[in-house]
Design a protein around this motif. Sequence first.
Motif, PDB file in Angstrom:
ATOM      1  N   TYR A 135      54.766   1.534 -65.118  1.00  0.00           N
ATOM      2  CA  TYR A 135      53.654   0.749 -65.663  1.00  0.00           C
ATOM      3  C   TYR A 135      52.964   1.519 -66.788  1.00  0.00           C
ATOM      4  N   GLU A 136      52.728   2.820 -66.563  1.00  0.00           N
ATOM      5  CA  GLU A 136      52.043   3.635 -67.569  1.00  0.00           C
ATOM      6  C   GLU A 136      52.871   3.773 -68.837  1.00  0.00           C
ATOM      7  N   ILE A 137      54.178   3.949 -68.682  1.00  0.00           N
ATOM      8  CA  ILE A 137      55.040   4.076 -69.859  1.00  0.00           C
ATOM      9  C   ILE A 137      55.010   2.784 -70.667  1.00  0.00           C
ATOM     10  N   LYS A 138      55.074   1.647 -69.990  1.00  0.00           N
ATOM     11  CA  LYS A 138      55.022   0.355 -70.681  1.00  0.00           C
ATOM     12  C   LYS A 138      53.719   0.182 -71.439  1.00  0.00           C
ATOM     13  N   LYS A 139      52.626   0.722 -70.870  1.00  0.00           N
ATOM     14  CA  LYS A 139      51.304   0.588 -71.483  1.00  0.00           C
ATOM     15  C   LYS A 139      51.034   1.679 -72.518  1.00  0.00           C
ATOM     16  N   GLY A 140      51.968   2.632 -72.654  1.00  0.00           N
ATOM     17  CA  GLY A 140      51.746   3.740 -73.576  1.00  0.00           C
ATOM     18  C   GLY A 140      50.758   4.764 -73.045  1.00  0.00           C
ATOM     19  N   ILE A 153      64.817   4.770 -71.541  1.00  0.00           N
ATOM     20  CA  ILE A 153      64.127   5.559 -72.566  1.00  0.00           C
ATOM     21  C   ILE A 153      64.801   6.928 -72.655  1.00  0.00           C
ATOM     22  N   LYS A 154      65.157   7.334 -73.843  1.00  0.00           N
ATOM     23  CA  LYS A 154      65.956   8.542 -74.026  1.00  0.00           C
ATOM     24  C   LYS A 154      65.122   9.805 -74.221  1.00  0.00           C
ATOM     25  N   GLU A 155      63.858   9.653 -74.674  1.00  0.00           N
ATOM     26  CA  GLU A 155      63.052  10.841 -74.987  1.00  0.00           C
ATOM     27  C   GLU A 155      61.635  10.694 -74.444  1.00  0.00           C
TER      28      GLU A 155
END
Length: 261
Positions: free
Chosen positions: A171-176, A207-209
């Motif tokens: 969720y956090e990654i999607k929200k930046g 996500i690669k990085e």
Amino acid sequence: MDKKKVRDYMTYDVVTIDVNGTAKDVIETIKVTHHDGFPVVDNKKVVGYIAARDLLFVYPTSPVDRIMSRHLIVADPDMSINDAARVIFRSAIQKLPVVDEDGNLMGIISNADVIRSQIEHVSPEKVYKFIETLKILHNVNPTLTKEIVSVDSLLPTQSKIYEDELEGRIYEIKKGLAEPIIVVRKPGILILVDGHHRAVAAKRMGIKELDAYIIEIGADIELGLEKTAREMNLHTLDDVKVLDYARHPLMAVTHRLVRHG
């Protein structure tokens, strides 16, 4: 953490009680939802809060507007999650209705949401404490940089993570909102120190990085973390097991205590 706002963690789909309802309506809603309290609304405007304890010693026909609490503590959607945490824990309440400037309900933020926002929180103190530990244990002088690292190149040092925390990191990654992971870089190797949930979440999402705090060690010495990875047969993030939260060892201890208490 300053970039993390209430709006990023609050629940948008909120169960409410109409101000014109009765205690019986609240009881029925508790039965259906298993929640222990609800914002009371007049159309969309929050006018009170009613909890299960408010139903003690009242008749089922008692009007909600007579038994609800009118002493409201609410949150603004742009309030930092840290400020919301202070309000929740200092006021000893479990949930804060989130309202707009006109008092209309937008969502609700709970103590569980706050805890979720804090899991795997990376602070500068955490990074520098680890650097100091390396200096003491290995007589090295690491340097610190912030860079982007390849997810697939990371050597994990933690054998298991938990599904509920993994969902939070996705969720956090999607929200930046994801914070940098902490990595030790030695000649030819990137050792993942902190951020296993974030790294596995990124890999699951393709996500690669990821952003990372890089603690650089020029000397080719074996760290305790590498020994741990070898002993647990960890080579890539695919070797990290994802467990349901109910299998968390602390949960098992809690259940034993409940049974024998």
